[in-house]
Design a protein around this motif. Structure first.
Motif, PDB file in Angstrom:
ATOM      1  N   CYS A  87       0.902  -1.245   0.052  1.00  0.00           N
ATOM      2  CA  CYS A  87      -0.148  -0.107   0.044  1.00  0.00           C
ATOM      3  C   CYS A  87       0.928   1.349  -0.012  1.00  0.00           C
ATOM      4  O   CYS A  87       1.922   1.376   0.479  1.00  0.00           O
ATOM      5  CB  CYS A  87      -0.989  -0.131   1.218  1.00  0.00           C
ATOM      6  N   THR A 119      -5.825  -8.209   6.848  1.00  0.00           N
ATOM      7  CA  THR A 119      -7.374  -7.540   6.700  1.00  0.00           C
ATOM      8  C   THR A 119      -7.979  -7.599   8.159  1.00  0.00           C
ATOM      9  O   THR A 119      -9.080  -7.264   7.955  1.00  0.00           O
ATOM     10  CB  THR A 119      -8.183  -8.149   5.638  1.00  0.00           C
ATOM     11  N   SER A 165      -9.901  -7.237   0.923  1.00  0.00           N
ATOM     12  CA  SER A 165      -9.546  -5.923   0.502  1.00  0.00           C
ATOM     13  C   SER A 165     -10.141  -5.123   2.060  1.00  0.00           C
ATOM     14  O   SER A 165     -10.081  -3.989   1.867  1.00  0.00           O
ATOM     15  CB  SER A 165     -10.294  -5.469  -0.339  1.00  0.00           C
ATOM     16  N   LEU A 213      -7.120  -1.871   2.854  1.00  0.00           N
ATOM     17  CA  LEU A 213      -6.215  -2.869   1.734  1.00  0.00           C
ATOM     18  C   LEU A 213      -6.984  -2.555   0.554  1.00  0.00           C
ATOM     19  O   LEU A 213      -6.481  -3.151  -0.415  1.00  0.00           O
ATOM     20  CB  LEU A 213      -5.878  -4.165   1.949  1.00  0.00           C
ATOM     21  N   GLY A 214      -8.197  -1.857   0.351  1.00  0.00           N
ATOM     22  CA  GLY A 214      -9.042  -1.992  -0.715  1.00  0.00           C
ATOM     23  C   GLY A 214      -8.490  -1.024  -1.858  1.00  0.00           C
ATOM     24  O   GLY A 214      -9.227  -0.614  -2.667  1.00  0.00           O
ATOM     25  N   ASN A 215      -7.386  -0.795  -1.946  1.00  0.00           N
ATOM     26  CA  ASN A 215      -6.760   0.329  -2.825  1.00  0.00           C
ATOM     27  C   ASN A 215      -6.545  -0.380  -4.277  1.00  0.00           C
ATOM     28  O   ASN A 215      -6.208  -1.429  -4.095  1.00  0.00           O
ATOM     29  CB  ASN A 215      -5.615   1.153  -2.325  1.00  0.00           C
ATOM     30  N   ASP A 216      -6.169   0.481  -5.390  1.00  0.00           N
ATOM     31  CA  ASP A 216      -5.600  -0.321  -6.271  1.00  0.00           C
ATOM     32  C   ASP A 216      -4.382  -0.578  -6.418  1.00  0.00           C
ATOM     33  O   ASP A 216      -4.090  -1.361  -7.307  1.00  0.00           O
ATOM     34  CB  ASP A 216      -6.131   0.763  -7.699  1.00  0.00           C
ATOM     35  N   ASN A 270      -2.681  -2.155  -4.839  1.00  0.00           N
ATOM     36  CA  ASN A 270      -2.550  -3.589  -3.809  1.00  0.00           C
ATOM     37  C   ASN A 270      -3.461  -4.354  -4.725  1.00  0.00           C
ATOM     38  O   ASN A 270      -3.841  -5.574  -4.104  1.00  0.00           O
ATOM     39  CB  ASN A 270      -2.936  -3.402  -2.632  1.00  0.00           C
ATOM     40  N   MET A 271      -3.812  -4.211  -5.883  1.00  0.00           N
ATOM     41  CA  MET A 271      -4.695  -5.178  -6.528  1.00  0.00           C
ATOM     42  C   MET A 271      -4.294  -6.546  -6.636  1.00  0.00           C
ATOM     43  O   MET A 271      -5.280  -7.332  -6.480  1.00  0.00           O
ATOM     44  CB  MET A 271      -5.135  -4.431  -7.878  1.00  0.00           C
ATOM     45  N   ARG A 303      -5.034  -7.951  -3.568  1.00  0.00           N
ATOM     46  CA  ARG A 303      -6.519  -8.344  -3.349  1.00  0.00           C
ATOM     47  C   ARG A 303      -7.109  -9.512  -3.889  1.00  0.00           C
ATOM     48  O   ARG A 303      -7.748 -10.080  -3.451  1.00  0.00           O
ATOM     49  CB  ARG A 303      -7.196  -6.982  -3.807  1.00  0.00           C
ATOM     50  N   THR A 308     -15.336  -4.012  -3.461  1.00  0.00           N
ATOM     51  CA  THR A 308     -14.240  -4.745  -3.757  1.00  0.00           C
ATOM     52  C   THR A 308     -14.661  -6.223  -4.374  1.00  0.00           C
ATOM     53  O   THR A 308     -13.680  -6.986  -5.006  1.00  0.00           O
ATOM     54  CB  THR A 308     -13.159  -4.979  -2.435  1.00  0.00           C
TER      55      THR A 308
END
Lengths: 345, 542
Positions: free
Chosen positions: B39, B166, B445, B449-452, B454-455, B458, B491
């Motif tokens: 992240c 998470t 996510s 941690l639901g950011n892009d 970190n895809m 995820r 997510t």
């Protein structure tokens, strides 16, 4: 390294006891001083550790719910896995402590191509752990016959039960076999399963080797290299009555056994073996899940900086007014703005 | 439009999980920041706004993290303080026997094969430092006792792995001592916070939430517009114009839901469900612009931040003079409300014990917090025959239900959502037992941690969830995954798109919106998504 170091340590302990008795004639030291010291360290350490934990508060209830909560009367709630009362908590803890309930849930992940995952039946760890602990308890209780005159009835009864299958003379104890088998399994899974091997520390191998050494010396004494039981009982009774004497003629093997026991007791409070005490204090399991029903107090609660409604309205008043939203004050008061304006980029 | 960036490997590649362990001991294996699996750091302006320590602009890929000079002392002191404040931390540091029961229970370990994602090792990252600084054996024996020095490399490892958890608590269900890795992660993140190691996706929402009352930074007029827009849309679908009071003093109930519900899709359809339901039963309630967020990213930051952000809920309930608070479909909001709110922000003695004004049901399980979950409320309405429902309007959906981690493992809220679903939908299929209820798998996510950026992680972490959905998708033709958490709703769609194409994501009250027969409504031809409803003859084939 992680495996050999603890193994060498246990062998060294055996060597120390043998040398101490055979070469240096330190029977009094190994038969009286060490056991008393070990017991003192065990009891003192146990109390110290538990009090140390207990000194820290449990500010928040972080109970893990493994079943339906108590809500509507027409929905069956899970009193044991999601207790809302003390009785439920006692039930939950009893299941954990007596039957290792959480470990019973264990599954094993199967990862196949695709990828496809499945969760397979896996009760071996639970079974081995349960067998190991109960066998240990049985052996511990059986040993009471060395420390008591007359031997209490329940100790005799356990003795009978344990030696139920009279396979040899003297009767072969089931608990001996189970303990060694379970400890061996627990050791083998640590070296056979790569992930478990990866996470294992010397502190995981040492107690296993120590207990296996302990069991081996005990079994050897009972079935193969006979020792003078009468003399041993004289020593142990003396220890129990705080009038210790060291009779002559006790084989060195006994001192090895007693020394390993002493080390285990002294090691106990300062190691992971303290899970015995810790399980009673685990806040995810030993609290009722009644957080919304009853208020619980955080003893070190302190005030924090918050953003008040007045500050909020002060900052957004014009926009709220334009949108026709109700306001507390129509015009700007003498309140300070909330802080630096933060515009979205 | 795809949510999955081009740079992400295809499912066939990502699905080959390398379970080879490194040859070196974990203590000697330094962390490698893998693109797509970490992240980004928090921006200094957001940290400053919240008065967080060491605000500066930096990146985890920088060699120099611009730590304060005495960072080791700060962490040492921080750990000492937390050990004295939290018995949980102290006990969890001491009693793990490394039995490994938790190892294969973590979705991140399953999907990545990275051994430091085994919950036991994640905890050991902190425990090893604890042993070195706080135990005699660790001080004397060092590595033999599993202890190690806190170095910059260890700190970087903490950043990578504690922001790769998470806090879903699935591992704890299987732990024989109930060691809660989420608790360890939470406190480890607090330690990271002390030296200014925060992630952007938690701190920006926190700052927004502190200022505007919600994560997205929506200002009061924007909030009002959004609700107004939903009222218009609901009128178009049903022919009924509902009233949606905002900041109304003296309303009986304050309704609080995650801000994504009024700004994001598919959350938005759930919002339509709330509006329709409250209108139909004639609920005397209000929205609030100040308390316009149920979620609380403080949970992913620090206990203090939880308290700072949650304060607005009770403050607003008091200002508006409501009797009690109803909460919408949100995951971690409910963990915070259930486990922390009363203790931190209570007592809520200016509120009354919640009673449903429609059925007269007393919500005894919420008599102290005065906060009721929407599925508790709706299931009670249905049970008491207060709603006219036509489940056949959901016949185009074949549904399964994802227990969101927080309501599942903190409250034990399992039956209420299922009861609602079964009453509004004719086709409901459970995923396999090992993947639902308290054993539910995380969306991969949560916890910020639901950011892009970190895809990849995820998608890896979401694999177990997706795998169970795929099972019912193939077996029963499931085409919608229902859930009651805003982060899930945000997510799970890319997760489904990637691993199980053909499965949509929806909320429980979205299906309620479809099935609910409103008094005086026009004949409905579409569901709330605008999808045509199945005709009578189509229904028979199902």
């Amino acid at each position: 390294m992680k495996i050999f170091l603890p193994l060498i340590a246990v062998l060294a302990l055996v060597g120390i006891a043998l040398a101490g008795v055979e070469l240096a004639n330190l029977q009094v030291f190994f038969g009286i001083v060490i056991p008393y010291a070990a017991l003192a360290v065990f009891l003192g350490g146990l109390v110290y550790r538990v009090l140390k934990w207990a000194r820290s508060p449990v500010p928040f209830r972080i109970t893990l719910s493994c079943g339906q909560q108590k809500t509507h009367p027409w929905i069956k709630s899970s009193t044991l896995d999601n207790p809302h009362s003390t009785a439920g908590v006692i039930g939950r803890m009893a299941l954990e402590i007596l039957f290792f309930r959480s470990l019973f849930r264990n599954t094993r992940l199967e990862l196949r191509k695709g990828p496809k995952l499945s969760y397979e039946w896996e009760k071996w760890l639970w079974l081995a752990a349960l067998a190991f602990h109960y066998a240990f308890l049985m052996i511990l209780l059986r040993h009471l016959r060395f420390f008591t005159v007359p031997v209490p009835f329940f100790v005799n009864a356990l003795d009978q039960l344990d030696g139920f299958f009279q396979i040899s003379v003297p009767a072969l104890y089931l608990s001996d076999i189970i303990l060694v088998a379970a400890a061996t399994y627990l050791f083998l899974r640590r070296i056979v399963i790569p992930q478990i091997k990866y996470i294992s520390l010397p502190a995981d191998y040492f107690p296993l080797f120590l207990i296996l050494g302990l069991a081996t010396s005990g079994i050897l004494m009972r079935y193969l290299l006979r020792v003078d039981v009468e003399a041993i009982k004289e020593l142990t009774i003396g220890l129990a009555a705080f009038r210790p004497v060291v009779p002559a003629g006790i084989g060195s093997l006994f001192y090895v056994h007693l020394f390993l026991v002493s080390v285990l007791f002294a090691y106990f409070p300062f190691s992971k073996l303290m899970h015995l005490g810790g399980i009673f204090l685990s806040p995810t399991r030993n609290l009722a899940n009644n957080n919304r029903m009853r208020r619980h107090i955080n003893p070190w609660n302190y005030p924090v900086k918050v953003h008040t409604y007045d500050e909020y309205e002060e900052e957004f008043r014009d926009k709220m007014q334009a949108a026709g939203l109700p306001l507390e004050r129509e015009a700007s008061g003498d309140l300070k703005p909330a802080g630096l304006p933060l515009e979205k980029e | 439009m795809s949510d999955i960036p081009e740079s992400i490997p295809k499912p066939e590649q990502l699905g080959v999980i390398d379970q080879q362990l490194p040859r070196s001991d974990w203590m000697d294996t330094p962390v490698v920041f893998k693109h797509g699996s970490y992240c980004y750091s928090a921006k200094s302006k957001f940290m400053s706004y919240l008065d967080l320590p060491n605000p500066r602009d930096w990146s985890p890929m920088d060699k120099d993290w611009k730590l304060p000079n005495d960072w080791q002392r700060i962490i040492h002191e921080g750990l000492r303080e937390r050990l004295s404040k939290y018995r949980s931390l102290k006990v969890f540091m001491d009693i793990c026997v490394r039995c490994g029961a938790c190892a294969d229970k973590c979705h991140f370990f399953i999907g990545s094969g990275d051994p430091k994602n085994m919950p036991v090792l994640r905890a050991e990252l902190l425990r090893s430092v604890y042993r070195k600084d706080f135990t005699t054996a660790g001080k004397i024996l060092g590595k033999i006792a599993g202890a190690r020095e806190l170095t910059v490399d260890v700190l970087k490892e903490w950043y990578y792995y504690f922001y790769q958890c998470t806090e879903c608590r699935r591992c704890s269900v299987f732990c024989p001592y109930g060691i809660d890795t989420a608790e360890i992660t939470m406190l480890a993140r607090e330690l990271l916070n002390l030296v200014g190691l925060n992630i952007g996706w938690t701190i920006e929402p926190c700052a927004n939430c502190f200022r505007t009352g919600n994560h997205l930074g929506i200002q009061p007029h924007g909030f009002a517009d959004s609700i107004e827009f939903a009222v218009d849309e609901l009128e178009e679908i049903t022919g009924i114009r509902v009233d949606a009071p905002i900041n109304k003093k003296g309303a009986e109930i304050l309704f609080i839901t995650p801000s994504a519900d009024y700004f994001a899709s598919p959350h938005y359809y759930t919002l339509l469900g709330y509006l329709a339901l409250f209108h139909e039963i004639g609920l005397d309630y209000t929205w609030s612009t100040f308390a316009s967020e149920g979620g609380n990213f403080g949970l992913f930051t620090s206990h203090e931040m939880i308290k700072r952000l949650n304060a607005k809920m009770y403050a607003e309930a008091k200002r508006l003079g409501v009797k009690w608070i109803l909460g919408g479909e949100c995951g971690h909001m409910w963990r915070v409300v259930h486990q922390y709110m009363d203790t931190m922000n209570g007592p809520a003695d200016f509120l009354q014990e919640p009673v449903s004004p429609i059925t007269g049901t007393r919500f005894e399980n919420a008599r102290s917090t005065k906060m009721v979950h929407i599925t508790e409320f709706t299931s009670d309405l249905i049970r008491n025959n207060k709603l006219k429902l036509d489940p056949s309007r959901n016949n185009h959906w074949r549904a399964t239900f994802h227990d969101s981690c927080n309501p599942a493992r903190a409250l034990g809220l399992f039956e209420e959502p299922r009861y609602v679903i079964r009453n509004v939908c004719n086709n409901f299929f459970e995923m396999p037992d090992n993947t639902i209820r308290e054993q539910t798998f995380c969306c991969g996510s949560g916890a910020g941690l639901g950011n892009d950026e970190n895809m990849e992680m995820r998608l890896r972490g979401g694999l177990p969830r997706a795998n169970a959905v795929r099972h019912v998708h193939e077996k029963h033709g499931v085409n919608i995954l229902l859930c009651m958490c805003a982060i899930d709703k945000a997510t799970l769609p890319p997760l489904m798109e990637y691993w199980v194409p053909g499965v949509e994501v929806g909320g429980i009250h979205e299906l309620v919106a479809n099935a609910l027969v409103l008094t005086g409504e026009k004949e409905r031809t579409t569901d709330v998504r605008g999808e045509p409803l199945m005709k009578e003859e189509d229904t028979k084939d199902v």
